[in-house]
Design a protein around this motif. Structure first.
Motif, short mmCIF file in Angstrom:
data_model
loop_
_atom_site.label_atom_id
_atom_site.label_comp_id
_atom_site.label_asym_id
_atom_site.label_seq_id
_atom_site.Cartn_x
_atom_site.Cartn_y
_atom_site.Cartn_z
N ILE A 4 6.45 4.33 -0.17
CA ILE A 4 6.85 4.56 1.17
C ILE A 4 5.73 5.32 1.80
O ILE A 4 5.39 6.43 1.62
N TYR A 6 4.47 7.23 4.94
CA TYR A 6 4.93 7.71 6.24
C TYR A 6 3.72 8.03 6.73
O TYR A 6 3.03 9.31 6.77
N ILE A 21 14.83 4.76 3.61
CA ILE A 21 13.58 5.36 4.08
C ILE A 21 13.71 6.77 4.57
O ILE A 21 12.99 7.54 4.30
N VAL A 83 14.09 -0.01 1.26
CA VAL A 83 13.17 -0.49 0.44
C VAL A 83 13.51 -1.50 -0.50
O VAL A 83 13.87 -0.78 -1.56
N ASP A 87 5.62 -2.16 -1.25
CA ASP A 87 5.33 -1.20 -0.53
C ASP A 87 5.42 -1.21 1.16
O ASP A 87 5.60 -2.27 1.50
N VAL A 88 5.97 -0.01 1.73
CA VAL A 88 6.22 -0.21 3.22
C VAL A 88 5.46 0.95 3.73
O VAL A 88 5.18 2.20 3.22
N THR A 89 4.98 0.67 5.02
CA THR A 89 4.04 1.58 5.88
C THR A 89 4.99 1.72 7.30
O THR A 89 5.27 0.75 7.89
#
Length: 119
Positions: A4, A6, A21, A83, A87-89
Protein backbone atom coordinates in the motif's frame (compact mmCIF):
# COMPACT_ATOMS: atom_id res chain seq x y z
CA UNK A 1 2.37 -9.54 -0.18
CA UNK A 2 0.64 -6.47 -1.62
CA UNK A 3 2.08 -3.01 -1.01
CA UNK A 4 0.00 0.00 0.00
CA UNK A 5 1.59 3.23 -1.18
CA UNK A 6 0.37 6.14 0.94
CA UNK A 7 1.47 8.70 -1.66
CA UNK A 8 0.62 11.79 0.38
CA UNK A 9 2.86 10.76 3.30
CA UNK A 10 5.42 8.98 1.12
CA UNK A 11 5.07 5.69 3.04
CA UNK A 12 4.99 2.33 1.25
CA UNK A 13 3.92 -0.53 3.47
CA UNK A 14 3.84 -4.23 2.68
CA UNK A 15 0.59 -5.73 3.96
CA UNK A 16 -1.01 -9.17 4.02
CA UNK A 17 -3.84 -9.83 1.55
CA UNK A 18 -7.23 -8.60 2.76
CA UNK A 19 -5.67 -5.84 4.83
CA UNK A 20 -7.67 -2.73 5.65
CA UNK A 21 -6.16 0.51 4.28
CA UNK A 22 -6.83 2.51 7.45
CA UNK A 23 -5.71 -0.18 9.92
CA UNK A 24 -2.41 -0.66 8.12
CA UNK A 25 -1.93 3.11 8.11
CA UNK A 26 -2.57 3.29 11.86
CA UNK A 27 -0.30 0.34 12.61
CA UNK A 28 2.64 1.51 10.47
CA UNK A 29 2.30 5.32 10.42
CA UNK A 30 0.89 5.73 6.93
CA UNK A 31 -0.65 9.01 8.17
CA UNK A 32 -4.09 8.56 6.53
CA UNK A 33 -6.39 10.95 8.46
CA UNK A 34 -9.02 9.20 10.56
CA UNK A 35 -11.56 9.70 13.29
CA UNK A 36 -14.38 7.17 13.64
CA UNK A 37 -13.19 4.09 11.72
CA UNK A 38 -16.77 3.09 10.94
CA UNK A 39 -17.59 4.74 7.62
CA UNK A 40 -19.62 7.53 9.18
CA UNK A 41 -17.43 10.64 9.45
CA UNK A 42 -15.62 10.54 6.07
CA UNK A 43 -12.27 11.65 7.52
CA UNK A 44 -10.36 8.74 5.94
CA UNK A 45 -11.56 9.43 2.39
CA UNK A 46 -8.79 8.69 -0.07
CA UNK A 47 -8.33 8.72 -3.83
CA UNK A 48 -7.30 5.39 -5.29
CA UNK A 49 -4.55 6.51 -7.66
CA UNK A 50 -3.52 3.01 -8.78
CA UNK A 51 -4.74 -0.51 -8.14
CA UNK A 52 -8.50 0.09 -7.77
CA UNK A 53 -9.00 -3.41 -9.17
CA UNK A 54 -7.05 -4.74 -6.18
CA UNK A 55 -9.69 -3.59 -3.68
CA UNK A 56 -12.77 -5.37 -2.39
CA UNK A 57 -16.29 -4.24 -3.25
CA UNK A 58 -17.72 -0.90 -2.14
CA UNK A 59 -19.55 -1.18 1.19
CA UNK A 60 -22.96 0.25 2.07
CA UNK A 61 -21.32 2.81 4.40
CA UNK A 62 -19.17 4.10 1.52
CA UNK A 63 -22.14 4.25 -0.83
CA UNK A 64 -24.05 6.30 1.73
CA UNK A 65 -21.23 8.68 2.72
CA UNK A 66 -19.56 9.16 -0.67
CA UNK A 67 -22.46 8.65 -3.05
CA UNK A 68 -21.98 7.92 -6.74
CA UNK A 69 -20.33 11.31 -7.30
CA UNK A 70 -17.23 10.57 -5.20
CA UNK A 71 -17.15 6.83 -5.87
CA UNK A 72 -17.14 7.45 -9.64
CA UNK A 73 -14.12 9.74 -9.20
CA UNK A 74 -12.17 6.87 -7.63
CA UNK A 75 -12.56 7.73 -3.95
CA UNK A 76 -13.05 5.19 -1.16
CA UNK A 77 -13.14 5.28 2.63
CA UNK A 78 -9.91 3.84 4.02
CA UNK A 79 -11.75 2.31 6.98
CA UNK A 80 -14.03 0.31 4.67
CA UNK A 81 -11.54 -0.69 1.94
CA UNK A 82 -9.50 -3.88 1.90
CA UNK A 83 -6.58 -4.68 -0.40
CA UNK A 84 -7.24 -8.07 -2.00
CA UNK A 85 -4.25 -9.31 -3.98
CA UNK A 86 -2.21 -6.52 -5.53
CA UNK A 87 -0.57 -3.16 -4.92
CA UNK A 88 -2.61 -0.02 -4.27
CA UNK A 89 -1.65 3.66 -4.24
CA UNK A 90 -3.79 6.11 -2.27
CA UNK A 91 -3.65 9.86 -1.76
CA UNK A 92 -5.69 12.37 0.19
CA UNK A 93 -6.01 16.11 0.61
CA UNK A 94 -7.57 18.45 3.14
CA UNK A 95 -10.10 20.03 0.76
CA UNK A 96 -11.61 16.72 -0.33
CA UNK A 97 -11.74 15.53 3.28
CA UNK A 98 -13.63 18.71 4.29
CA UNK A 99 -16.15 18.28 1.46
CA UNK A 100 -16.81 14.62 2.24
CA UNK A 101 -17.05 15.19 6.00
CA UNK A 102 -19.82 17.77 5.59
CA UNK A 103 -21.74 15.65 3.06
CA UNK A 104 -24.96 14.18 4.46
CA UNK A 105 -25.23 10.40 3.93
CA UNK A 106 -27.56 9.23 1.18
CA UNK A 107 -30.51 7.13 2.21
CA UNK A 108 -30.34 3.69 0.66
CA UNK A 109 -33.74 2.65 -0.62
CA UNK A 110 -34.90 -0.76 0.46
CA UNK A 111 -36.28 -2.96 -2.28
CA UNK A 112 -39.99 -2.46 -2.32
CA UNK A 113 -42.11 -5.57 -2.16
CA UNK A 114 -44.53 -5.78 -5.03
CA UNK A 115 -47.71 -7.59 -4.26
CA UNK A 116 -50.51 -8.44 -6.61
CA UNK A 117 -53.99 -9.45 -5.76
CA UNK A 118 -56.28 -11.47 -7.93
CA UNK A 119 -59.89 -10.38 -8.12
Amino acid sequence: MPKINYATSGRVIEAPENSNILRISLRYDGELPNKCGGGICGTCVCKIEEGYENLDNVKVQEKRKLGDEWLNKGYRLGCQSFVTDGDVTVSWDEETTKEVKKRKPDKIKKKEKITTTDK
